[in-house]
Design a protein around this motif. Structure first.
Motif, short mmCIF file in Angstrom:
data_model
loop_
_atom_site.label_atom_id
_atom_site.label_comp_id
_atom_site.label_asym_id
_atom_site.label_seq_id
_atom_site.Cartn_x
_atom_site.Cartn_y
_atom_site.Cartn_z
N THR A 48 -3.92 1.92 -9.89
CA THR A 48 -4.94 0.54 -9.36
C THR A 48 -5.51 -0.15 -9.15
N ARG A 49 -6.73 0.38 -10.58
CA ARG A 49 -7.21 -0.46 -11.33
C ARG A 49 -6.57 -0.98 -12.90
N LEU A 52 4.24 4.71 -0.60
CA LEU A 52 3.00 5.06 -1.45
C LEU A 52 2.15 4.83 -0.73
N LYS A 53 1.26 3.98 0.63
CA LYS A 53 0.31 3.47 0.22
C LYS A 53 -1.35 3.95 -0.41
N GLN A 54 -0.21 2.38 -1.76
CA GLN A 54 -1.46 2.91 -2.56
C GLN A 54 -1.16 1.39 -3.17
N SER A 55 -2.51 0.62 -3.62
CA SER A 55 -2.47 -0.96 -3.57
C SER A 55 -1.70 -0.61 -5.38
N LEU A 56 -0.84 -1.62 -5.01
CA LEU A 56 -1.03 -2.41 -6.40
C LEU A 56 -1.13 -3.56 -7.00
N ARG A 57 -1.49 -3.60 -8.12
CA ARG A 57 -1.74 -5.01 -8.65
C ARG A 57 -0.73 -6.04 -9.48
N GLY A 69 1.38 -16.10 -0.18
CA GLY A 69 2.02 -15.99 0.69
C GLY A 69 2.51 -14.00 1.66
N ILE A 70 3.03 -13.59 0.38
CA ILE A 70 3.55 -12.47 0.55
C ILE A 70 2.43 -11.45 0.27
N ILE A 71 1.66 -11.40 -0.55
CA ILE A 71 0.26 -11.07 -1.62
C ILE A 71 -0.87 -10.49 0.10
N GLN A 72 -0.81 -12.06 0.43
CA GLN A 72 -2.39 -12.58 1.41
C GLN A 72 -1.42 -11.65 2.75
N ARG A 73 -0.58 -11.44 3.48
CA ARG A 73 -0.02 -10.46 4.58
C ARG A 73 0.19 -9.08 4.07
N GLU A 74 0.23 -8.92 2.87
CA GLU A 74 0.61 -7.03 2.34
C GLU A 74 -1.35 -6.25 2.15
N PRO A 75 -1.13 -5.80 2.97
CA PRO A 75 -2.58 -5.00 2.32
C PRO A 75 -2.40 -4.16 1.44
#
Length: 429
Positions: free
Chosen positions: A150-151, A173-178, A203-209
């Motif tokens: 995630t980092r 995954l409920k995990q952040s992807l860079r 836009g997709i990135i902005q909508r996806e937490p």
């Protein structure tokens, strides 16, 4: 015209033709045996007990190349090591330590899986978009204990469709992807080529937490081969940087405060990295990726890398030596062929072959275009000026590094007249 005169004319024509062919014949190449340098490498291989095809790295030249690269980039850009071009953990160790970087670019899932374990403090950027199945395999496979994706990991994505696939994975995954977005910098190697596609992806990135924008990658290494009639490398780089700048400005406007202060803005490649030094004040990118220039295969003998040194060779022993070159089925032409090209006079069969490589030493060796290639016993030709015997070493220079380096097992590291180490290579499986 009488018969005697006709014969005289025809004879003169024939003599002229023969003389013309003789003038056009290539000169016999070769200067005897190996140079002092390759004689030293040969002796080192013999002393270390090598007997088959071996990839040799010249440690001093490798280090000099690393210093040259670091000198060009220092104070201008950060450096990211390209792992596919240096596919050995020891080789990567040597470069990351010499250039003082923890940034690595990875192209294959097996390499990624190995590197996150071997370099738990690394910052990894994918160098090409991987199928979503590869990303799933990474997250659901054996994970490195101290590496935090995630980092420390950026997935390269090149289209809205692929980005939606990564968004689905992130949610599961409920995990952040860079996410690092590949952009087309005018050379059409891939990546987004329009402002509309970039807007859609942002836009997709902005909508996806669970998605986080991390930066851009714009690859332009093949700009070094842009012909002068089209403006040459300089024009291609300038155009590419203008495109790059427009994408960065668009992202900053659309993302606002969400645009990362430490965004990874990656560019270049071995053939073009030196062209960025003079553009440092206006280039939008902040890091340069390169790898092949550190070992400099034949394909990188270009003006932009004139200060780099060859550092990798294939060594193979001579198995058979023949005093002539005979082509099966046309043995009767052996004499004429040798006369037409004296560089086909001798034949040397080496162990292995058919590599992406060109004969380097002794000078004057070449591959026969008629006889055919062999991955078991490659035939090389040379004039009678080439001095080689059975069990002598022949040296070839790879034309590239990434696939060639993986074909020989451990790399033999040559330094100051000795083989000082063996470096295992990584595998693609």
């Amino acid at each position: 015209m009488d018969i005697k005169r006709r014969k005289l004319i025809l004879g003169g024509v024939a003599l002229g033709a023969v003389a013309g062919v003789a003038v056009l014949r290539p000169k016999a190449q070769g200067q005897g045996g190996h140079s002092k340098y390759f004689s030293s490498v040969s002796k080192a291989l013999d002393n270390a007990g090598f007997s088959g095809p071996t990839l040799v790295i010249d440690l001093e030249n490798l280090q000099k190349n690393a210093d040259i690269l670091a000198g060009h980039l220092r104070g201008h850009y950060d450096y990211r090591v390209v792992a596919k071009s240096l596919p050995s953990l020891n080789l990567l160790d040597a470069i990351t330590q010499r250039t003082n970087t923890n940034r690595i670019m990875v192209f294959q899932l097996p390499f990624l899986q190995k590197l996150v374990k071997s370099y738990p403090a690394s910052d990894i950027l994918l160098g090409k978009p991987l199928p979503i199945a590869a990303a799933k395999a990474f997250y659901f496979g054996t994970r490195a204990e101290h590496f935090d994706p995630t980092r420390q990991l950026q997935w390269l994505v090149d289209s809205p469709r692929r980005l939606n696939q990564y968004a689905d994975l992130a949610r599961s995954l409920k995990q952040s992807l860079r996410i690092n977005i590949e952009i087309d910098v005018g050379l059409h190697r891939g990546g987004i080529a329009s402002a509309e596609d970039l807007s859609t992806m942002l836009g997709i990135i902005q909508r996806e937490p669970y998605l986080e924008f991390s930066g851009f990658m714009g690859y332009d290494a093949h700009a070094a081969k842009m012909p002068s009639v089209l403006g040459g490398p300089e024009k291609a780089i300038t155009r590419g940087l203008d495109i790059y700048q427009s994408r960065v400005e668009q992202a900053k406007i659309q993302l606002g405060s969400a645009f990362p202060k430490a965004a990874t803005l990656n560019a270049a490649g071995s053939p073009t990295y030196q062209l960025y030094k003079s553009r440092a004040d206006r280039a939008p990118c902040n890091e340069i990726a390169a790898g092949s220039c550190l070992v400099k295969p034949v394909g990188f003998d270009i003006p932009t890398l004139s200060d780099h040194l060859p550092a990798a060779y294939i060594a193979s022993p001579v198995l058979k030596k023949l005093s002539q070159t005979q082509i099966p089925g046309i043995e009767g032409l052996t004499g004429p062929f040798s006369w037409l090209n004296p560089n086909r006079e001798q034949s040397f069969f080496i162990s292995g072959g058919y590599w992406k490589a060109e004969p380097e030493s002794p000078k004057g060796l070449s591959i026969n275009p008629i006889y055919g290639r062999s991955s078991n016993q490659e035939m090389l030709n040379g004039s009678n000026k080439v001095l080689l015997n059975e069990d002598d070493w022949v040296f070839l220079r790879p034309t590239q590094s990434e696939s060639v380096f993986l074909q020989f097992g451990d790399i033999a590291v040559y330094s100051k007249g000795e083989i000082v180490d063996l470096w295992p290579v990584m595998s693609n499986s």
